[in-house]
Design a protein around this motif. Structure first.
Motif, mmCIF file in Angstrom:
data_model
loop_
_atom_site.group_PDB
_atom_site.id
_atom_site.type_symbol
_atom_site.label_atom_id
_atom_site.label_comp_id
_atom_site.label_asym_id
_atom_site.label_seq_id
_atom_site.Cartn_x
_atom_site.Cartn_y
_atom_site.Cartn_z
ATOM 1 N N SER A 174 54.432 60.904 127.521
ATOM 2 C CA SER A 174 53.377 61.843 127.126
ATOM 3 C C SER A 174 53.314 63.008 128.111
ATOM 4 C CB SER A 174 52.015 61.139 127.106
ATOM 5 O OG SER A 174 52.095 59.937 126.372
ATOM 6 N N LYS A 175 53.048 64.207 127.605
ATOM 7 C CA LYS A 175 53.060 65.378 128.490
ATOM 8 C C LYS A 175 51.871 65.363 129.456
ATOM 9 C CE LYS A 175 55.766 68.263 125.430
ATOM 10 N NZ LYS A 175 55.573 67.622 124.103
ATOM 11 N N VAL A 176 50.684 65.180 128.931
ATOM 12 C CA VAL A 176 49.492 65.123 129.784
ATOM 13 C C VAL A 176 48.796 63.785 129.543
ATOM 14 C CG1 VAL A 176 47.212 66.132 130.228
ATOM 15 C CG2 VAL A 176 49.189 67.619 129.823
ATOM 16 N N ILE A 177 48.503 63.101 130.639
ATOM 17 C CA ILE A 177 47.854 61.789 130.511
ATOM 18 C C ILE A 177 46.499 61.825 131.212
ATOM 19 C CG2 ILE A 177 47.989 59.324 131.116
ATOM 20 C CD1 ILE A 177 51.108 59.694 131.011
ATOM 21 N N VAL A 178 45.471 61.421 130.488
ATOM 22 C CA VAL A 178 44.133 61.317 131.071
ATOM 23 C C VAL A 178 43.801 59.829 131.178
ATOM 24 C CG1 VAL A 178 41.668 61.751 130.712
ATOM 25 C CG2 VAL A 178 43.348 63.521 130.130
ATOM 26 N N ALA A 179 43.409 59.396 132.382
ATOM 27 C CA ALA A 179 43.038 57.991 132.562
ATOM 28 C C ALA A 179 41.557 57.895 132.899
ATOM 29 C CB ALA A 179 43.865 57.372 133.674
ATOM 30 N N ILE A 180 40.880 57.024 132.150
ATOM 31 C CA ILE A 180 39.462 56.765 132.427
ATOM 32 C C ILE A 180 39.345 55.282 132.718
ATOM 33 C CG2 ILE A 180 37.096 56.919 131.538
ATOM 34 C CD1 ILE A 180 38.394 58.874 129.366
ATOM 35 N N ASN A 181 38.927 54.938 133.919
ATOM 36 C CA ASN A 181 38.851 53.520 134.275
ATOM 37 C C ASN A 181 37.826 53.318 135.371
ATOM 38 O OD1 ASN A 181 39.701 50.739 135.088
ATOM 39 N ND2 ASN A 181 41.346 51.191 133.654
ATOM 40 N N LYS A 182 37.146 52.171 135.326
ATOM 41 C CA LYS A 182 36.124 51.954 136.359
ATOM 42 C C LYS A 182 36.750 51.488 137.667
ATOM 43 C CE LYS A 182 34.461 47.267 135.159
ATOM 44 N NZ LYS A 182 35.346 46.664 134.226
ATOM 45 N N LYS A 232 50.194 57.272 136.996
ATOM 46 C CA LYS A 232 50.949 57.962 135.942
ATOM 47 C C LYS A 232 50.156 59.117 135.337
ATOM 48 C CE LYS A 232 54.638 55.440 135.850
ATOM 49 N NZ LYS A 232 55.948 56.001 136.137
ATOM 50 N N ALA A 233 48.860 59.175 135.679
ATOM 51 C CA ALA A 233 47.977 60.126 135.002
ATOM 52 C C ALA A 233 48.085 61.543 135.560
ATOM 53 C CB ALA A 233 46.535 59.639 135.115
ATOM 54 N N THR A 234 47.770 62.504 134.715
ATOM 55 C CA THR A 234 47.667 63.898 135.132
ATOM 56 C C THR A 234 46.248 64.112 135.667
ATOM 57 O OG1 THR A 234 48.925 64.293 133.105
ATOM 58 C CG2 THR A 234 48.289 66.225 134.389
#
Lengths: 321, 257
Positions: A278-286, A295-297
């Motif tokens: 994936s070109k842009v990765i958004v990670a949301i995690n507690k 790996k996230a952008t």
């Protein structure tokens, strides 16, 4: 100069992947032959011409409405032979991935499947593809392959602008009888009306952090606001919160969207294998130590049940001004 | 019923991939080798079919350096397969040569009813061998199969885009490529593992299958590791502030929507 054959899946409209390939084919300077197989697909020929096809081969018959590996392979083989093309391109899908290797074998040729890079020139074709779950890539060299088959992942190449004045010569092909050894008895429609994960340009995925299947509705709402398709991690699919068809990962679907939003996904190797392209990765995690952040952008540490609805709100404000 | 299962030994999913200095492939020392996960579904379905018919044989076939890949055959035999065939060859043949050699090995055994495979191998992810194998054997194939039955005629179902399902009916011998969801593979029991050591194992050379190492159609070269990702940009603040900044960055910096 060589010719190039672009196989186009006969759906309601040309897929973005097919437009990408027609664009690349036209830019190579080769003469472009497009092939259409299906029922009521004639209407797509004009659009193929606008994107670069000089000739469109059409097998349009009610018997070709549903995919049959036998009759499709026979039809495509005849078309490719007739075209004289030494390169055949297709956009990766459950149909083309099934069909291309069989047709290639019939023509004693090789396939470069699931490619992410294509360099097509008037005299040559080079492709590169991910291996070992995207942990490396390699160039595919064709050796002793009279026809070179390349299957490209969608969303890897640019789409050119259509030339509304361009026309093509159409040629009809009659459907083959087939061997009768295999019949497509039924196509059971899926419930999803969204773009399939493998072709989606934006994906919102949920993991164990979603806590249950019911909670996926907040991801659906976000997805609706930005035109995304909803995916899931293996843990979630295995727990039965969502169907397996939604699973992204090594034993699920491989995706390469422009934007991948991972909510409550820790980032096991098995998941990363399916989405690291994936070109842009958004990670949301507690959990600030979750491997997904490597790996996230963009990374957001916090409660996804608070963040995701706020994102939906903000997107709605920004996109519908 | 005469059933064959074609399997492949692949590096374990968790393997850290390092390239050879000349970039002609991956460094293989220290790799933990396992049976390709999709092939486990294929073995399980073959065993279930043999059990439901109450008779028949399940033969597992593989190709590669025999000293290493035989382990995968023993694993399948420990699950319950009756015997195995190993085609001794260099590793990393292309799908064309692999399929042709497997077809040659199966044809040497006489008539068959069904060949099961996994839908793809997780190392090269080509998803091509089942179809080329079917073409070489002159029989129909169905790939990505999530539902299978062989009572009377053969019915195989596969899932396609949007969760839709295609249901195929097949007459006569065929190749079935298994997908996740088809079944739950059994574990090899301890007695199974002991028994597997004594089950018949046939060794073939590539030439025995009528093929030569030069008969490949594609070669992989110039291996590369993916480019290093820039370091993640962490977005702090309360949920509202995080969401606002993220949306702004996605629209103005990343420009992805």
């Amino acid at each position: 100069m060589g010719k190039v054959f672009v196989f186009i899946e006969g759906l309601q409209d040309l897929k973005k992947g097919s437009l990408e390939l027609l664009t690349a084919a036209k830019a190579s300077g080769r003469e472009v032959v497009a092939g259409l197989i299906g029922a009521n697909v004639k209407g797509l020929a004009a659009k193929a011409a606008q994107y670069g096809a000089k000739t469109v081969f059409i097998a349009d018959a009610s018997t070709l409405a549903a995919y049959n590996p036998d009759t499709f392979a026979e039809t495509l083989t005849v078309m490719i032979k007739e075209s004289g093309a030494d390169v055949v391109l297709g956009s990766s899908s459950s149909l083309t991935r099934d069909l291309f290797p069989r047709v290639a074998a019939r023509l004693d040729s090789g396939v470069a499947s699931d490619c992410t890079i294509l360099q097509l020139t008037s005299g040559d074709v080079k492709a590169r593809r991910p291996l070992y779950a995207g942990k490396c890539t390699a160039e595919v060299e064709f050796v002793g392959s009279p026809v070179k088959f390349v299957l490209m992942r969608p969303n890897q190449l640019p789409v050119g602008s259509p030339d509304s004045a361009a026309t093509a010569t159409n040629k009809d092909f009659s459907p083959p009888a087939g061997t009768g050894k295999i019949t497509n008895k039924e196509v059971v429609k899926g419930t999803s009306t969204k773009t399939d994960l493998t072709e989606a340009n934006v994906i919102v995925s949920g993991g164990r952090g979603m806590q249950n299947g019911e909670n996926f509705k907040i991801l659906e709402e976000l997805a609706n606001a930005i035109g995304a398709t909803v995916g899931a991690s293996r843990a979630v699919a295995d727990a039965g919160w969502v169907p397996h068809s939604m699973q992204v990962g090594q034993t699920g679907k491989t995706v390469a969207p422009s934007l991948y939003i991972a909510a409550g996904i820790s980032g096991a190797i098995q998941h990363l294998a399916g989405m690291s392209g994936s070109k842009v990765i958004v990670a949301i995690n507690k959990d600030a130590d979750a491997p997904i952040f490597q790996k996230a952008t963009y990374g957001l540490v916090g409660d996804l049940f608070e963040i995701v609805p706020k994102m939906t709100e903000e997107f709605k404000k920004a996109l519908h001004k | 019923m005469k059933i064959f299962v074609c399997i492949k030994q692949v590096p374990d999913t968790e393997t850290r991939i390092q390239l050879k200095a000349d970039r002609s492939g991956i460094e293989e020392t220290g790799i933990k080798w396992v049976m390709n996960p999709y092939d486990e579904y294929a073995v399980e379905e073959a065993l279930k079919l043999r059990e439901s018919k109450g008779a028949g044989t399940v033969t597992v076939v593989t190709i590669g350096p025999k000293t290493r890949v035989t382990d995968a055959l023993r694993t399948a035999m420990a699950m319950g397969a009756d015997d195995g065939i190993v085609i001794d060859s260099a590793d990393h043949l292309d799908p064309y040569l692999t399929a042709k050699a497997l077809a040659g090995a199966i044809q040497k055994e006489g008539a068959f009813d069904i060949v099961f495979t996994g839908k793809l191998a997780i190392d090269d992810n080509a998803a091509s061998v089942p179809q080329i194998l079917a073409e070489s054997l002159g029989v129909p194939h169905v790939t990505m199969v999530t539902k299978f039955s062989a009572s009377g005629t053969i019915a195989a179902e596969r899932e396609v885009e949007g969760g839709a399902r295609e249901v195929f009916e097949i007459q006569g011998p065929c190749v079935i490529a298994a997908n996740k969801g088809l079944n739950t593979p059994r574990y090899a029991s301890l007695p199974g593992i002991m028994k597997a050591k004594k089950k018949p194992l046939k060794e073939l050379t590539l030439a025995d299958t009528g093929m030569q190492a030069s008969q490949i159609k594609v070669r992989l070269k110039n291996f590369e590791l993916p480019p290093e990702k820039p370091k993640v940009k962490m977005i702090a603040g309360d949920a509202g502030a995080q969401a606002k900044e993220l949306v702004q960055l996605l629209l103005e910096e990343a420009k992805v929507l």
